[in-house]
Design a protein around this motif. Structure first.
Motif, PDB file in Angstrom:
ATOM      1  N   LEU A  64      -1.024 -28.534  -6.732  1.00  0.00           N
ATOM      2  CA  LEU A  64      -2.237 -27.946  -7.292  1.00  0.00           C
ATOM      3  C   LEU A  64      -2.146 -27.791  -8.801  1.00  0.00           C
ATOM      4  CD1 LEU A  64      -2.916 -27.452  -4.304  1.00  0.00           C
ATOM      5  CD2 LEU A  64      -3.745 -25.179  -4.935  1.00  0.00           C
ATOM      6  N   ALA A  65      -0.930 -27.597  -9.316  1.00  0.00           N
ATOM      7  CA  ALA A  65      -0.754 -27.449 -10.757  1.00  0.00           C
ATOM      8  C   ALA A  65      -1.183 -28.709 -11.500  1.00  0.00           C
ATOM      9  CB  ALA A  65       0.704 -27.121 -11.073  1.00  0.00           C
ATOM     10  N   LYS A  66      -1.072 -29.860 -10.855  1.00  0.00           N
ATOM     11  CA  LYS A  66      -1.483 -31.120 -11.486  1.00  0.00           C
ATOM     12  C   LYS A  66      -2.991 -31.167 -11.711  1.00  0.00           C
ATOM     13  CE  LYS A  66       2.278 -33.659  -9.229  1.00  0.00           C
ATOM     14  NZ  LYS A  66       2.626 -34.712  -8.226  1.00  0.00           N
ATOM     15  N   GLU A  67      -3.730 -30.369 -10.936  1.00  0.00           N
ATOM     16  CA  GLU A  67      -5.187 -30.300 -11.077  1.00  0.00           C
ATOM     17  C   GLU A  67      -5.617 -29.113 -11.929  1.00  0.00           C
ATOM     18  OE1 GLU A  67      -7.310 -32.473 -10.122  1.00  0.00           O
ATOM     19  OE2 GLU A  67      -6.105 -33.741  -8.797  1.00  0.00           O
ATOM     20  N   GLY A  68      -4.652 -28.409 -12.501  1.00  0.00           N
ATOM     21  CA  GLY A  68      -4.984 -27.257 -13.333  1.00  0.00           C
ATOM     22  C   GLY A  68      -5.257 -25.995 -12.553  1.00  0.00           C
ATOM     23  N   VAL A  69      -4.845 -25.963 -11.293  1.00  0.00           N
ATOM     24  CA  VAL A  69      -5.072 -24.786 -10.448  1.00  0.00           C
ATOM     25  C   VAL A  69      -3.746 -24.075 -10.213  1.00  0.00           C
ATOM     26  CG1 VAL A  69      -5.850 -23.964  -8.195  1.00  0.00           C
ATOM     27  CG2 VAL A  69      -7.058 -25.833  -9.323  1.00  0.00           C
ATOM     28  N   THR A  70      -3.739 -22.776 -10.421  1.00  0.00           N
ATOM     29  CA  THR A  70      -2.528 -21.969 -10.233  1.00  0.00           C
ATOM     30  C   THR A  70      -2.498 -21.400  -8.822  1.00  0.00           C
ATOM     31  OG1 THR A  70      -2.488 -21.358 -12.571  1.00  0.00           O
ATOM     32  CG2 THR A  70      -1.229 -19.977 -11.051  1.00  0.00           C
ATOM     33  N   LEU A  71      -1.414 -21.656  -8.111  1.00  0.00           N
ATOM     34  CA  LEU A  71      -1.239 -21.102  -6.767  1.00  0.00           C
ATOM     35  C   LEU A  71      -0.266 -19.937  -6.847  1.00  0.00           C
ATOM     36  CD1 LEU A  71      -1.804 -21.336  -3.709  1.00  0.00           C
ATOM     37  CD2 LEU A  71       0.242 -22.766  -3.558  1.00  0.00           C
ATOM     38  N   LYS A  72      -0.768 -18.743  -6.559  1.00  0.00           N
ATOM     39  CA  LYS A  72       0.079 -17.553  -6.527  1.00  0.00           C
ATOM     40  C   LYS A  72       0.642 -17.391  -5.119  1.00  0.00           C
ATOM     41  CE  LYS A  72      -2.419 -15.012 -10.138  1.00  0.00           C
ATOM     42  NZ  LYS A  72      -3.176 -13.768 -10.447  1.00  0.00           N
ATOM     43  N   ILE A  73       1.949 -17.265  -5.021  1.00  0.00           N
ATOM     44  CA  ILE A  73       2.610 -17.180  -3.722  1.00  0.00           C
ATOM     45  C   ILE A  73       2.993 -15.729  -3.445  1.00  0.00           C
ATOM     46  CG2 ILE A  73       4.559 -17.946  -2.333  1.00  0.00           C
ATOM     47  CD1 ILE A  73       4.635 -20.479  -4.036  1.00  0.00           C
ATOM     48  N   VAL A  74       2.498 -15.192  -2.349  1.00  0.00           N
ATOM     49  CA  VAL A  74       2.815 -13.823  -1.944  1.00  0.00           C
ATOM     50  C   VAL A  74       3.786 -13.889  -0.764  1.00  0.00           C
ATOM     51  CG1 VAL A  74       1.907 -11.661  -1.020  1.00  0.00           C
ATOM     52  CG2 VAL A  74       0.566 -12.965  -2.694  1.00  0.00           C
ATOM     53  N   PRO A  75       5.041 -13.474  -0.938  1.00  0.00           N
ATOM     54  CA  PRO A  75       5.997 -13.481   0.184  1.00  0.00           C
ATOM     55  C   PRO A  75       5.537 -12.539   1.286  1.00  0.00           C
ATOM     56  CG  PRO A  75       7.113 -13.204  -1.935  1.00  0.00           C
ATOM     57  CD  PRO A  75       5.657 -13.009  -2.191  1.00  0.00           C
ATOM     58  N   SER A  76       5.954 -12.829   2.499  1.00  0.00           N
ATOM     59  CA  SER A  76       5.578 -11.990   3.631  1.00  0.00           C
ATOM     60  C   SER A  76       6.705 -11.981   4.654  1.00  0.00           C
ATOM     61  CB  SER A  76       4.282 -12.501   4.270  1.00  0.00           C
ATOM     62  OG  SER A  76       4.521 -13.730   4.946  1.00  0.00           O
ATOM     63  N   GLU A  77       6.502 -11.229   5.721  1.00  0.00           N
ATOM     64  CA  GLU A  77       7.480 -11.182   6.801  1.00  0.00           C
ATOM     65  C   GLU A  77       7.353 -12.366   7.750  1.00  0.00           C
ATOM     66  OE1 GLU A  77       9.915  -9.045   6.953  1.00  0.00           O
ATOM     67  OE2 GLU A  77       9.201  -8.002   5.153  1.00  0.00           O
ATOM     68  N   GLY A  78       6.267 -13.134   7.591  1.00  0.00           N
ATOM     69  CA  GLY A  78       6.071 -14.292   8.455  1.00  0.00           C
ATOM     70  C   GLY A  78       4.628 -14.436   8.889  1.00  0.00           C
ATOM     71  N   SER A  79       4.424 -15.203   9.954  1.00  0.00           N
ATOM     72  CA  SER A  79       3.085 -15.561  10.412  1.00  0.00           C
ATOM     73  C   SER A  79       2.222 -14.344  10.729  1.00  0.00           C
ATOM     74  CB  SER A  79       3.200 -16.450  11.655  1.00  0.00           C
ATOM     75  OG  SER A  79       1.946 -16.667  12.237  1.00  0.00           O
ATOM     76  N   LEU A  80       2.745 -13.406  11.508  1.00  0.00           N
ATOM     77  CA  LEU A  80       1.952 -12.240  11.896  1.00  0.00           C
ATOM     78  C   LEU A  80       1.581 -11.400  10.678  1.00  0.00           C
ATOM     79  CD1 LEU A  80       0.719 -10.659  14.231  1.00  0.00           C
ATOM     80  CD2 LEU A  80       2.891  -9.420  14.461  1.00  0.00           C
ATOM     81  N   ASP A  81       2.516 -11.257   9.760  1.00  0.00           N
ATOM     82  CA  ASP A  81       2.243 -10.521   8.529  1.00  0.00           C
ATOM     83  C   ASP A  81       1.165 -11.241   7.712  1.00  0.00           C
ATOM     84  OD1 ASP A  81       2.459  -8.571   6.578  1.00  0.00           O
ATOM     85  OD2 ASP A  81       4.152  -9.537   5.578  1.00  0.00           O
ATOM     86  N   ASN A  82       1.212 -12.572   7.677  1.00  0.00           N
ATOM     87  CA  ASN A  82       0.180 -13.343   6.973  1.00  0.00           C
ATOM     88  C   ASN A  82      -1.194 -13.084   7.580  1.00  0.00           C
ATOM     89  OD1 ASN A  82       2.171 -14.451   5.405  1.00  0.00           O
ATOM     90  ND2 ASN A  82       2.208 -16.421   6.451  1.00  0.00           N
ATOM     91  N   PHE A  83      -1.239 -13.062   8.910  1.00  0.00           N
ATOM     92  CA  PHE A  83      -2.512 -12.813   9.586  1.00  0.00           C
ATOM     93  C   PHE A  83      -3.052 -11.423   9.247  1.00  0.00           C
ATOM     94  CE2 PHE A  83      -4.614 -11.123  13.494  1.00  0.00           C
ATOM     95  CZ  PHE A  83      -5.793 -11.850  13.377  1.00  0.00           C
ATOM     96  N   HIS A  84      -2.171 -10.431   9.223  1.00  0.00           N
ATOM     97  CA  HIS A  84      -2.612  -9.068   8.879  1.00  0.00           C
ATOM     98  C   HIS A  84      -3.101  -8.998   7.441  1.00  0.00           C
ATOM     99  CE1 HIS A  84       0.087  -7.303  12.296  1.00  0.00           C
ATOM    100  NE2 HIS A  84      -1.089  -7.703  12.739  1.00  0.00           N
ATOM    101  N   LYS A  85      -2.442  -9.699   6.539  1.00  0.00           N
ATOM    102  CA  LYS A  85      -2.869  -9.703   5.142  1.00  0.00           C
ATOM    103  C   LYS A  85      -4.255 -10.350   5.009  1.00  0.00           C
ATOM    104  CE  LYS A  85       1.450  -9.650   2.454  1.00  0.00           C
ATOM    105  NZ  LYS A  85       2.298  -8.925   3.417  1.00  0.00           N
ATOM    106  N   LEU A  86      -4.473 -11.461   5.685  1.00  0.00           N
ATOM    107  CA  LEU A  86      -5.761 -12.140   5.615  1.00  0.00           C
ATOM    108  C   LEU A  86      -6.868 -11.305   6.251  1.00  0.00           C
ATOM    109  CD1 LEU A  86      -4.582 -15.750   6.520  1.00  0.00           C
ATOM    110  CD2 LEU A  86      -5.693 -15.097   4.377  1.00  0.00           C
ATOM    111  N   SER A  87      -6.528 -10.557   7.286  1.00  0.00           N
ATOM    112  CA  SER A  87      -7.522  -9.745   7.987  1.00  0.00           C
ATOM    113  C   SER A  87      -7.901  -8.503   7.214  1.00  0.00           C
ATOM    114  CB  SER A  87      -6.996  -9.342   9.372  1.00  0.00           C
ATOM    115  OG  SER A  87      -6.687 -10.468  10.153  1.00  0.00           O
ATOM    116  N   ASN A  88      -7.050  -8.078   6.290  1.00  0.00           N
ATOM    117  CA  ASN A  88      -7.284  -6.853   5.524  1.00  0.00           C
ATOM    118  C   ASN A  88      -7.980  -7.199   4.206  1.00  0.00           C
ATOM    119  OD1 ASN A  88      -7.270  -4.435   4.174  1.00  0.00           O
ATOM    120  ND2 ASN A  88      -5.092  -4.038   4.465  1.00  0.00           N
ATOM    121  N   PRO A  89      -9.269  -6.850   4.039  1.00  0.00           N
ATOM    122  CA  PRO A  89      -9.989  -7.203   2.811  1.00  0.00           C
ATOM    123  C   PRO A  89      -9.419  -6.554   1.551  1.00  0.00           C
ATOM    124  CG  PRO A  89     -11.281  -5.677   4.152  1.00  0.00           C
ATOM    125  CD  PRO A  89     -10.110  -6.093   4.986  1.00  0.00           C
TER     126      PRO A  89
END
Length: 448
Positions: A64-89
């Motif tokens: 994505l950086a090649k297109e001028g877009v910055t991807l911010k990476i947020v570490p998590s505990e894994g898949s379930l934690d990712n789902f909870h983060k996405l579900s929480n506005p």
């Protein structure tokens, strides 16, 4: 401007100018307040440091950086934690890696899938004699992954289906990250449940070369896949890890969910396209459990596939972002968001302007006929009263004086001259009245 005024008339020029000015103001307001420019930053929920998910995210970031877009990476505990983060506005993430089976009845109305990007096979390494059923692990020491991880959630589901639950004599061990392999090798645990795909090759080599450690063969794989619809049956072919030593020594069946790239609704279509382009570059290569070009794929499980992702899988990136660099395409898209709605309003307005102006001019001229008809009717009613006739003549003079001040473009000259002719006709009728002869209704006949 003078030539245009002569040709079209001052009123029509003013009308068109008002329409154009109003359209310009509306366009500027839309341009300022309706920001359709694709964002240059996106946030992804990945996984623990060193995990497969974190590795995926790092690869996406470079692409994505090649297109001028910055991807911010947020570490998590894994898949379930990712789902909870996405579900929480309240959590600032846009997309994340989520395994099938994480929903468990939760509300997913605000989430969509961009597609599946990989298989995530579940592998069980264990000590001792060969085991054929998961129920054979009851009462043993099991490392099923850290709570919050996709492995932990899936294994609990599978064990429960086999009658194994917490506090039934089975010990669920939570080893420190990186210590699980050593714990299995040192016989501090009886079985290790892990998930992985291409990155697990070295790990499988190490464990399968260790004496008395085996990889569990899911002999009931077909049954699991039919009972749990987000699981897939995966095959580890004989000798695929080491042809010389024939490891594994037989075809093994595994099961596992797919990894889906889940996004919140409202993700900009251009970012959706970029993410899928990155996913295509990262995941389309062949692996032990996948064929070349198999991923990403619009496999719909618990999450609906987004309309933008469906369009991408059908026809690729949108025209603008396929034709122009990301930044330029984004600007063009924003300009189009202004031009299109303004054009929708402006074109019919400009078409209607001449008709409206003609109606306006006809109204200005023909509105005087009401006064003329009124004078003629009064003259017929009071034909014998000379004082009344004088009053009517003064009113007619006023009308004639007002009409003489009307300025119209040449194409409306017939209407103006016709009105002046009828004024003259009514004046002649009034002047020719005799006390003994009632006048006839001449203006109506002449006008008709």
């Amino acid at each position: 401007m003078a030539r245009l005024t002569t040709l079209f008339g001052r009123g029509q020029i003013v009308s068109i100018s008002i329409i154009l000015s109003a359209s310009l103001i509306i366009g500027l307001a839309i341009f300022i307040y309706l920001d359709s420019t694709a964002p240059n930053t996106i946030t992804i929920a990945s996984g623990p440091m060193g995990s497969t998910f974190q590795n995926f995210a790092e690869q996406y970031k470079k692409i994505l950086a090649k297109e001028g877009v910055t991807l911010k990476i947020v570490p998590s505990e894994g898949s379930l934690d990712n789902f909870h983060k996405l579900s929480n506005p309240k959590v600032a993430v846009d997309v994340g890696f989520v395994l099938g089976g994480e929903v468990n009845g939760a509300n997913i109305d605000n989430l969509v899938s961009l597609g599946s990007i990989a298989y995530q096979p579940l592998m069980i390494f264990y000590h001792g004699k060969a085991k054929n059923l998961l129920s054979d692990f009851k009462g043993q020491r099991l490392d099923i992954g850290k709570e919050g991880s996709g492995t932990h959630s899936l294994v609990l589901t599978l064990l429960k289906a086999n009658g194994i639950e917490p506090n039934d004599g089975t010990a669920f061990v939570d080893n420190i990250s990186g210590d699980s392999l050593r714990a299995l090798e040192e016989n501090r645990i009886d079985a290790l449940f892990i998930m992985g795909d291409s990155t697990s090759r070295d790990l499988m080599h190490r464990l399968l070369h260790t004496p008395d450690i085996h990889l569990f063969n899911f002999t009931q794989a077909d049954g699991y896949v039919r009972r749990i619809n987000y699981l897939n049956k995966l095959e580890l072919p004989k000798g695929s890890l080491d042809f010389g030593k024939n490891i594994p020594s037989e075809d093994l069946n595994l099961i596992g969910p797919t990894v889906e790239l889940i996004a919140r609704k409202g993700l900009h279509p251009a970012l959706s396209d970029l993410l899928l382009e990155a996913a295509k570059e990262v995941h389309s290569s062949p692996g032990i459990f996948k064929n070349r070009g198999e991923f990403p794929a619009p496999q719909e499980h618990e999450f609906p596939i987004s309309s933008d992702a469906s369009r991408y899988y059908t026809s690729g990136k949108s025209f603008l972002y396929r034709t122009f660099p990301y930044g330029i395409a984004s600007l063009i898209a924003r300009l189009l968001s202004v031009i299109v709605p303004v054009a929708i309003l402006l074109i019919p307005a400009l078409k209607a302007a001449p008709a409206f102006y003609r109606w306006q001019m006809e109204y200005r001229i023909k509105s005087w006929y009401r006064a003329l008809f009124e004078i003629e009717r009064n003259a017929f009613m009071h034909w014998s009263d000379p004082h009344k006739r004088e009053e009517l003549l003064r009113r007619l003079d006023h009308i004639e004086n007002s009409v003489s001040k009307i300025v119209v473009p040449p194409k409306f000259g017939d209407l103006l001259y016709g009105l002046r002719g009828h004024i003259t006709f009514v004046r002649s009728s009034l002047l020719s009245l005799k006390t003994e002869t009632p006048p006839g209704s001449g203006i109506s006949k002449s006008a008709s």
